[in-house]
Design a protein around this motif. Structure first.
Motif, mmCIF file in Angstrom:
data_model
loop_
_atom_site.group_PDB
_atom_site.id
_atom_site.type_symbol
_atom_site.label_atom_id
_atom_site.label_comp_id
_atom_site.label_asym_id
_atom_site.label_seq_id
_atom_site.Cartn_x
_atom_site.Cartn_y
_atom_site.Cartn_z
ATOM 1 N N MET A 86 0.837 -1.201 0.000
ATOM 2 C CA MET A 86 0.000 0.000 0.000
ATOM 3 C C MET A 86 0.873 1.253 0.000
ATOM 4 N N SER A 87 0.452 2.266 -0.724
ATOM 5 C CA SER A 87 1.085 3.568 -0.600
ATOM 6 C C SER A 87 0.580 4.229 0.682
ATOM 7 N N PRO A 88 1.331 5.188 1.232
ATOM 8 C CA PRO A 88 0.873 5.859 2.455
ATOM 9 C C PRO A 88 -0.484 6.521 2.255
ATOM 10 N N SER A 89 -1.339 6.426 3.263
ATOM 11 C CA SER A 89 -2.667 7.027 3.178
ATOM 12 C C SER A 89 -3.161 7.354 4.578
ATOM 13 N N SER A 90 -4.269 8.081 4.631
ATOM 14 C CA SER A 90 -4.899 8.406 5.906
ATOM 15 C C SER A 90 -6.129 7.535 6.102
ATOM 16 N N GLY A 91 -6.717 7.635 7.281
ATOM 17 C CA GLY A 91 -8.045 7.083 7.467
ATOM 18 C C GLY A 91 -9.066 8.095 6.969
ATOM 19 N N LEU A 92 -10.335 7.864 7.261
ATOM 20 C CA LEU A 92 -11.367 8.818 6.876
ATOM 21 C C LEU A 92 -11.124 10.152 7.575
ATOM 22 N N LEU A 93 -11.336 11.228 6.846
ATOM 23 C CA LEU A 93 -11.114 12.559 7.403
ATOM 24 C C LEU A 93 -12.402 13.104 8.017
ATOM 25 N N ASP A 94 -12.286 13.716 9.192
ATOM 26 C CA ASP A 94 -13.442 14.399 9.752
ATOM 27 C C ASP A 94 -13.336 15.887 9.414
ATOM 28 N N ALA B 293 -8.188 -6.179 -9.545
ATOM 29 C CA ALA B 293 -7.336 -5.532 -8.554
ATOM 30 C C ALA B 293 -6.554 -4.422 -9.255
ATOM 31 N N GLU B 294 -6.815 -3.183 -8.863
ATOM 32 C CA GLU B 294 -6.151 -2.036 -9.481
ATOM 33 C C GLU B 294 -4.943 -1.635 -8.645
ATOM 34 N N THR B 295 -3.829 -1.381 -9.332
ATOM 35 C CA THR B 295 -2.606 -0.978 -8.659
ATOM 36 C C THR B 295 -1.957 0.188 -9.391
ATOM 37 N N LEU B 296 -1.083 0.869 -8.686
ATOM 38 C CA LEU B 296 -0.182 1.831 -9.306
ATOM 39 C C LEU B 296 1.235 1.279 -9.191
ATOM 40 N N ARG B 297 2.044 1.527 -10.197
ATOM 41 C CA ARG B 297 3.454 1.119 -10.181
ATOM 42 C C ARG B 297 4.294 2.377 -10.333
ATOM 43 N N ASP B 298 5.135 2.641 -9.341
ATOM 44 C CA ASP B 298 5.899 3.879 -9.387
ATOM 45 C C ASP B 298 7.139 3.744 -10.261
ATOM 46 N N ARG B 299 7.888 4.826 -10.373
ATOM 47 C CA ARG B 299 9.037 4.839 -11.277
ATOM 48 C C ARG B 299 10.177 3.966 -10.787
ATOM 49 N N ASP B 300 10.098 3.549 -9.522
ATOM 50 C CA ASP B 300 11.104 2.622 -8.992
ATOM 51 C C ASP B 300 10.689 1.166 -9.152
ATOM 52 N N GLY B 301 9.513 0.947 -9.770
ATOM 53 C CA GLY B 301 9.060 -0.416 -10.007
ATOM 54 C C GLY B 301 8.260 -1.034 -8.889
ATOM 55 N N LEU B 302 7.842 -0.230 -7.890
ATOM 56 C CA LEU B 302 7.080 -0.758 -6.764
ATOM 57 C C LEU B 302 5.583 -0.649 -7.022
ATOM 58 N N PHE B 303 4.860 -1.725 -6.778
ATOM 59 C CA PHE B 303 3.411 -1.739 -6.929
ATOM 60 C C PHE B 303 2.739 -1.299 -5.639
ATOM 61 N N SER B 304 1.587 -0.660 -5.781
ATOM 62 C CA SER B 304 0.786 -0.265 -4.626
ATOM 63 C C SER B 304 -0.681 -0.534 -4.940
ATOM 64 N N PHE B 305 -1.356 -1.268 -4.050
ATOM 65 C CA PHE B 305 -2.776 -1.583 -4.241
ATOM 66 C C PHE B 305 -3.628 -0.319 -4.153
ATOM 67 N N LEU B 306 -4.539 -0.168 -5.100
ATOM 68 C CA LEU B 306 -5.468 0.964 -5.101
ATOM 69 C C LEU B 306 -6.848 0.572 -4.603
ATOM 70 N N GLU B 307 -7.467 -0.367 -5.323
ATOM 71 C CA GLU B 307 -8.831 -0.768 -4.994
ATOM 72 C C GLU B 307 -9.175 -2.044 -5.735
ATOM 73 N N MET B 308 -10.274 -2.650 -5.328
ATOM 74 C CA MET B 308 -10.790 -3.850 -5.977
ATOM 75 C C MET B 308 -12.151 -3.522 -6.562
ATOM 76 N N ASN B 309 -12.279 -3.678 -7.870
ATOM 77 C CA ASN B 309 -13.578 -3.492 -8.517
ATOM 78 C C ASN B 309 -14.271 -4.847 -8.575
ATOM 79 N N THR B 310 -15.424 -4.938 -7.939
ATOM 80 C CA THR B 310 -16.111 -6.224 -7.781
ATOM 81 C C THR B 310 -17.116 -6.448 -8.908
#
Length: 447
Positions: free
Chosen positions: A130-138, A274-291
């Protein structure tokens, strides 16, 4: 096996599902709103039912009406297509409770993956990067700013519900963040009925790589390779292809296998992406799952020879994975898809109107999925996609050449289309080199 399936959708995807049902010997039930009463998919279905006015809430999103059609038609299955109610856990549960079967993942999985922050938490437990992220914002601005600073600017403000890039806004500073949060909440509330948002690290020029997943209800899963969906306009996909260009196969296969392991360990079922992003260093990060089935599923069908709609139906009916697909699926050649929208090719505003001329390409290696005929109207009520053009060839260079020829042969009059934008991308040297990223489309356009 199912005897009769209600297709709870419209246009191109309804037509696509009906085609597979006919080949499988399953009767089809189509539904239509007042705005769609002349569309060609209706003539191709075994039964048709009117379900209300043009507005989606009064027709394709009206669960009570659709459930009534299930009862009246005697359908024992419901295929939701994509969009509308395809990822609505409540609808899936109501269909199953009616005695019919929802042709998609179990409602529990739709619920778990339909909320992006919960989906990330779920998949993180099964080892997804996973890439860094927050929880839900209030509403606490101080806490929001602190979350952004912990992640590190730039960040992406994202709705927790919904999809399609709607409400996703970048922020490179605290000032931009405050405006982005306000706008994103508003857009999310209007579009998805939920104003919940969160933050995610904004990657610079990533690749958008997604993996097609099939899984049975017996604990088995597989991936049918990847699709590169990096060519986008305003976070929405326009050109998709497979296999992904200029990526080491070992890296891609390793990520695909990692996703499959998570799917089997968690008990996911039927179909998903399963959607992912791949950065310029070749690392994958999970985005979301489309069901659900993806708009771009035809790309995978072309390189594998596997009918994903038929596979989805059989898996939902209880078949085992090894009864549905080959034990060792193979990649055959290269496939590219262009989504043809009725929209301004520069500003991307919808361009509703009557299709006065509609001449679509054909020939070896060319496949077109279209929900309209000449004389039909593109209305403002629904997504403005006119057609999808898919080209399959022995290699990427030939697929690009074939797509350029196919778009050149396409004649659409009466509405503006995004074909000029797609043609610019296909003619671009950077795109041809395979060095694609999610900002390339807009970069080529000069935006």
């Amino acid at each position: 096996m199912f005897q009769k399936i209600l297709v709870a959708n419209r246009g191109a995807i309804a037509r696509r599902v009906i085609r597979s049902l006919r080949q499988m010997g399953i009767r089809s039930v189509a539904v239509y709103s007042e705005a769609d009463k002349d569309l060609p998919y209706l003539a191709e279905a075994d039964e048709t039912y009117a379900i209300g006015a043009a507005a989606p809430l009064e027709s394709y999103l009206n669960q009570d009406l659709l459930l009534q059609v299930i009862k009246e038609s005697g359908a024992d299955g419901v295929h939701p297509g994509y969009g509308f109610l395809s990822e609505n856990a409540t609808f899936a549960a109501r269909v199953n409770a009616s005695g019919a079967r929802f042709i998609g993942p179990s409602p529990e999985w739709i619920e778990a993956m339909g909320h992006k922050t919960r989906a990330r938490e779920t998949m993180a437990r099964y080892g997804m990067p996973m890439s860094p992220s927050s929880g839900l914002l209030d509403e606490d601005w101080t806490a929001t700013l602190a979350a952004a600073e912990k992640i590190g600017f730039p960040v992406l403000v994202k709705p927790a519900a919904g999809g399609g890039g709607i409400g996703m806004l970048a922020a490179h500073s605290a000032e931009e963040l405050q405006n982005a949060v306000t706008q994103a909440r508003s857009m999310a509330g209007r579009s998805f009925g939920s104003a919940e948002i969160y933050l995610e690290k904004l990657m610079v020029q990533p690749r958008h790589i997604e993996f097609q997943i099939l899984a049975d209800r017996h604990g088995n899963a597989c991936h049918l390779f990847e699709r590169d969906c990096s060519i986008q306009r305003r976070h929405q996909k326009v050109i998709e292809e497979s296999p992904a260009p200029r990526l080491p196969r070992t890296d891609v296969e390793a990520m695909g296998d990692r996703i499959v392991q998570a799917m089997e360990a968690s008990g996911y079922d039927v179909i998903g992406t399963a959607e992912t992003l791949r950065d310029r260093d070749g690392l994958f990060s999970f985005l979301e799952m489309n069901t659900r089935l993806q708009v771009e599923h035809a790309v995978t069908e072309e390189i594998t020879g596997i009918d994903l709609v038929a596979a989805q139906i059989r898996l939902a009916g209880g078949a085992r994975l090894n009864e549905v697909i080959p034990s060792q699926p193979q990649i055959n050649g290269h496939a590219i898809e262009v989504r043809i929208y009725a929209e301004d090719p520069v500003r991307f505003y919808p361009s509703p109107g009557t299709l006065k001329t509609l001449r679509l390409p054909s020939g070896p290696g060319v496949r077109v999925e279209c929900g309209f005929s000449e004389g039909n109207r593109i209305t403002p009520y629904y997504d403005p996609m006119i057609a999808k053009c898919i080209v399959h060839a022995p290699d990427r260079a030939q697929a690009i050449a074939g797509m350029r020829a196919a778009l050149e042969a396409t004649v659409i009059e009466g509405v503006k289309t995004n074909i000029p934008f797609a043609q610019k991308v296909l003619a671009d040297a950077t795109f041809a080199s395979g060095e694609v990223h999610t900002g390339l489309g807009m970069q080529i356009l000069g935006q």
